[in-house]
Structures are given as C-alpha cells and as structure tokens.
Design an enzyme around this catalytic site. Structure first.
Site, mmCIF file in Angstrom:
data_model
loop_
_atom_site.group_PDB
_atom_site.id
_atom_site.type_symbol
_atom_site.label_atom_id
_atom_site.label_comp_id
_atom_site.label_asym_id
_atom_site.label_seq_id
_atom_site.Cartn_x
_atom_site.Cartn_y
_atom_site.Cartn_z
ATOM 1 N N GLY A 179 181.534 -54.659 96.807
ATOM 2 C CA GLY A 179 180.598 -54.867 98.201
ATOM 3 C C GLY A 179 181.877 -56.028 98.961
ATOM 4 N N ASN A 204 168.801 -49.169 89.192
ATOM 5 C CA ASN A 204 168.929 -49.172 90.248
ATOM 6 C C ASN A 204 168.387 -48.390 91.411
ATOM 7 O OD1 ASN A 204 171.988 -50.569 89.352
ATOM 8 N ND2 ASN A 204 173.119 -49.132 89.586
ATOM 9 N N THR A 222 175.905 -47.187 96.240
ATOM 10 C CA THR A 222 175.696 -47.843 94.794
ATOM 11 C C THR A 222 174.681 -46.777 93.876
ATOM 12 O OG1 THR A 222 173.710 -49.728 95.320
ATOM 13 C CG2 THR A 222 172.800 -48.779 92.983
ATOM 14 N N HIS A 228 178.139 -37.138 92.862
ATOM 15 C CA HIS A 228 179.136 -37.591 92.285
ATOM 16 C C HIS A 228 178.982 -37.947 90.933
ATOM 17 C CE1 HIS A 228 181.444 -40.910 92.164
ATOM 18 N NE2 HIS A 228 181.146 -41.832 92.374
HETATM 19 N N1 APR Z 1 170.141 -58.374 96.237
HETATM 20 C C1 APR Z 1 171.244 -58.249 96.510
HETATM 21 N N2 APR Z 1 172.136 -58.148 95.372
HETATM 22 C C2 APR Z 1 171.971 -57.933 93.639
HETATM 23 C C3 APR Z 1 170.773 -57.435 93.915
HETATM 24 C C4 APR Z 1 169.029 -57.170 95.509
HETATM 25 N N3 APR Z 1 168.526 -56.702 93.903
HETATM 26 N N4 APR Z 1 170.516 -57.233 92.344
HETATM 27 C C5 APR Z 1 171.592 -56.702 92.012
HETATM 28 N N5 APR Z 1 172.850 -57.652 93.392
HETATM 29 C C6 APR Z 1 174.500 -57.702 93.294
HETATM 30 C C7 APR Z 1 174.341 -58.942 92.126
HETATM 31 O O1 APR Z 1 174.363 -60.024 92.101
HETATM 32 C C8 APR Z 1 176.171 -58.128 91.813
HETATM 33 O O2 APR Z 1 177.014 -59.579 92.811
HETATM 34 O O3 APR Z 1 174.952 -56.541 93.100
HETATM 35 C C9 APR Z 1 176.484 -57.627 93.043
HETATM 36 C C10 APR Z 1 176.777 -55.593 91.943
HETATM 37 O O4 APR Z 1 177.593 -56.326 92.358
HETATM 38 P P1 APR Z 1 179.067 -55.749 90.277
HETATM 39 O O5 APR Z 1 178.212 -55.882 89.703
HETATM 40 O O6 APR Z 1 180.016 -56.396 90.360
HETATM 41 O O7 APR Z 1 179.261 -53.955 90.698
HETATM 42 P P2 APR Z 1 180.014 -53.240 91.914
HETATM 43 O O8 APR Z 1 181.192 -52.712 90.865
HETATM 44 O O9 APR Z 1 180.338 -54.079 92.768
HETATM 45 O O10 APR Z 1 179.461 -51.880 91.870
HETATM 46 C C11 APR Z 1 178.296 -52.270 92.333
HETATM 47 O O11 APR Z 1 178.345 -49.642 92.618
HETATM 48 O O12 APR Z 1 179.953 -48.756 92.675
HETATM 49 C C12 APR Z 1 178.563 -48.580 92.267
HETATM 50 O O13 APR Z 1 178.324 -47.908 90.080
HETATM 51 C C13 APR Z 1 178.313 -48.977 91.024
HETATM 52 O O14 APR Z 1 175.864 -49.246 90.963
HETATM 53 C C14 APR Z 1 177.376 -50.410 91.156
HETATM 54 C C15 APR Z 1 177.816 -50.715 92.627
#
Ligand code: APR
Length: 311
Positions: free
Chosen positions: A14, A95, A119, A175
């Site tokens: 993100g 998720n 996600t 995917h």
């Molecule tokens: N509302 C908002 N943010 C949230 C929530 C929620 N309910 N639940 C989790 N998050 C946030 C987390 O706090 C975290 O900052 O989502 C973010 C996910 O970031 P990362 O753990 O760094 O994961 P990332 O590598 O960005 O991947 C996110 O994308 O490619 C897909 O498989 C991957 O499902 C995963 C998603």
C-alpha cells in the site's frame, strides 16, 4: 481538480503504491491503516518529498475513513501477507474479514469509486468485495495479471537478452499456483517464443513465473513482494484516471466469457474511465483453455470455503 485515490493498508504494498501515485502528482492520495501513526507517518514523509520531486499533490494518512469520502479509486491492500511456507490461500479467512469490513467502510463514503483489490488470495477477495459493495462489476476488479505477466516478461527478456518492451505476453487465470501463462500467443518482436526457445526452457520459465511470488517470499522471509505489485497498481490507476482504455490482464467478473460464469478470474480487459469496459476473449489452445478452467476451479474452491465460513 485533482483526482482522489485512497489506498487502504499502509504496509509494503500500500505505501509503495501510494508513493508511486503521489510521485506522479496527478491525484491526491489518502493512506489508511488500523495501526495508529503508521499511515500518518508514512504520508507525512511522502509529502515532504514533494519539494524535491516537484510534486504538488497532497497525501494524508489516517486511521479513519471519513477522509476517504468521494474517492475516484480505492485500492485495497489491507490484510496479512505470506511468509515462507504459506500459500496465498492460507490467508483466506483472515483477509476475507478484513476486506469485508474495509469495503463496507469505503463503499458508502465513495459510492462512485472503482475498487481495486490487491489483498490475497486476490480473485476470492475481489469476489467478496463485489458482493459486499453492491457495486456494478465494471467497478470492482483485482490486480494480479499485470504482475504475473511482468514476471513472465522479465524472465523471457533476461533469457533472450532483449528489452522487456519487446516481449508480448499474457498470464491469465487465478493469481495462484495454477495461473496460466499463455505461451501459444507469447511473442518477442513478433516472433512466437516457440521459435526462439526450446520447450524445456519455456516450461522452466512458466514454472518460475507461477512460483514468482514464493521466490520473493523465500528471499525476504518476513513478507511478500511489493515493488512490482505497486507498479502494477499504479498502471491500473492511471488507465482509469486518464481513460486510457488500455488492454491489461486484470481480475474481472466473468459472465459467460471463456466459458466461465459468476467467477472472478484474470483475463485481458479494456481498462478506462468506466473501469472494466470490455472483457477481451483471446484465442487459447485447448491446453490453455483446460488450464484456465482448472485455475478457475481453484478460485471456486476458495469461494466455497468463504461461503461456508460465512454461514
Ligand atoms: N484495516 C486497515 N488496515 C489493515 C487492516 C484493517 N482492517 N488489517 C490489516 N491492515 C494493515 C496492516 O496494519 C498492515 O499495515 O494492512 C497492512 C498490510 O501490510 P503488510 O503486512 O506490509 O503486507 P503487504 O506486503 O503490504 O501485503 C498486503 O497485498 O500482495 C498482497 O498478499 C499480500 O494480502 C497481502 C496484501
């Protein structure tokens, strides 16, 4: 007036997507996360890069959804990411809950937005977002095909020592491990790859593409890919905001196309101001059609698990 793009999830994918979009300056960006301070800190850091990069757009970080109102595009990356040994499907139920609650929050504040789901497991999450939002199918879609295709093109370009721009290819299907690199119509400067590479090499590159996400997870150990995924997100956002009508592989709801019905799967689409403006049906060999069907079956299994969990 500048467009408005919300990115939910200020993690690796993100935040990097937000940065790519902010850097270009064509949209104001709102970054949302549940972790207090995280989106605010990253957004402020990004904003302070503006004088250096010459960007006048705004980027704000928040833990609430009020600031997201009237977004043109909402990118959903919130959720948990894979660690070594996990498949994308292992993320499903956690998720699903996160994506459902986020879609509820954004849908009524931005009723005209496009929802771009990132996600994982992506196809199932797009299907969920479609159900929860009640939005028309042209405004709910997922990012995966561009990423998988970019991996395929990268490996082919490396193997043949040519520019990535000279490799034309599509990766279709879900995917997941059963994604379908369409080798029958993959060309390099117009020449079919079958004439340039042995079947063994093509098979090895297809396998590496299918395992492309896991290859990065195994190297990083604490998370999954984000540079290429965020580049793919930015390409989709630009296609929509600039009404490019670009033909891109995206996750879209099929209703009869490719013989599939009521299921989100990766296919080439025309992406423009109205979101998915058309689903493009490319010619597939019998093997590719069968592979697409079994990839769709894998997505359907996840949809069934979600339906049972929701009961
Ligand atoms: N509302 C908002 N943010 C949230 C929530 C929620 N309910 N639940 C989790 N998050 C946030 C987390 O706090 C975290 O900052 O989502 C973010 C996910 O970031 P990362 O753990 O760094 O994961 P990332 O590598 O960005 O991947 C996110 O994308 O490619 C897909 O498989 C991957 O499902 C995963 C998603």
């Amino acid at each position: 007036m500048r467009s408005k793009v919300t990115v939910v999830g200020a993690g690796n994918v993100g935040a990097t997507a937000a940065q790519r979009i902010f850097d270009k300056g064509y949209a104001d960006v709102v970054l949302v996360d549940i972790v207090e301070g995280l989106p605010q800190g990253k957004a402020l850091d990004m904003l302070e890069s503006g004088p250096v990069t010459g960007t006048d757009a705004k980027v704000t970080g928040t833990n609430s959804y009020d600031e997201t109102a009237d977004s043109d595009v909402v990118v959903i990356t919130s959720g948990i990411a894979r660690r070594p040994g996990m498949s994308r499907d292992d993320l499903l139920l956690t998720n699903m809950k996160i994506v459902s609650s986020v879609v509820e929050e954004v849908a009524n504040r931005s009723p005209n937005a496009h929802l771009l789901i990132v996600t994982n497991p992506l196809d199932a999450m797009a299907q969920r977002a479609f159900q929860v939002s009640g939005f028309p199918k042209n405004r709910v879609f997922g990012m995966a095909g561009i990423l998988d295709t970019a991996r395929f093109r990268t490996f082919l370009a490396e193997e043949l020592d040519v520019s990535v721009n000279s490799v034309e290819a599509y990766v279709l299907g879900g995917h997941g491990d059963s994604m379908v690199p369409v080798t029958g119509s993959t060309t390099v400067g117009g020449t079919p790859i079958g004439k340039l590479l042995s079947q063994d090499r093509v098979d090895a590159i297809v396998k590496r593409t299918q395992d492309g996400g896991a290859e990065i997870v195994n190297l990083l150990k604490t998370g999954s890919a984000y540079y290429a995924p965020s580049a793919a997100i930015a390409q989709m956002v630009e296609a929509i905001l600039f009404d490019k009508k670009e033909i891109l592989p995206c996750t879209a709801l099929l209703e009869g196309e490719y013989g599939l019905n009521g299921l989100y799967v990766g296919v080439p689409v025309k992406l423009g101001a109205n979101g998915i403006e058309e689903i493009i049906e490319v010619d597939l060999t019998d093997d590719e059609t069968a592979a697409l069907k079994s990839s769709a079956d894998a997505v359907q299994e996840l949809i069934d698990v979600m339906a049972n969990a929701a009961d």
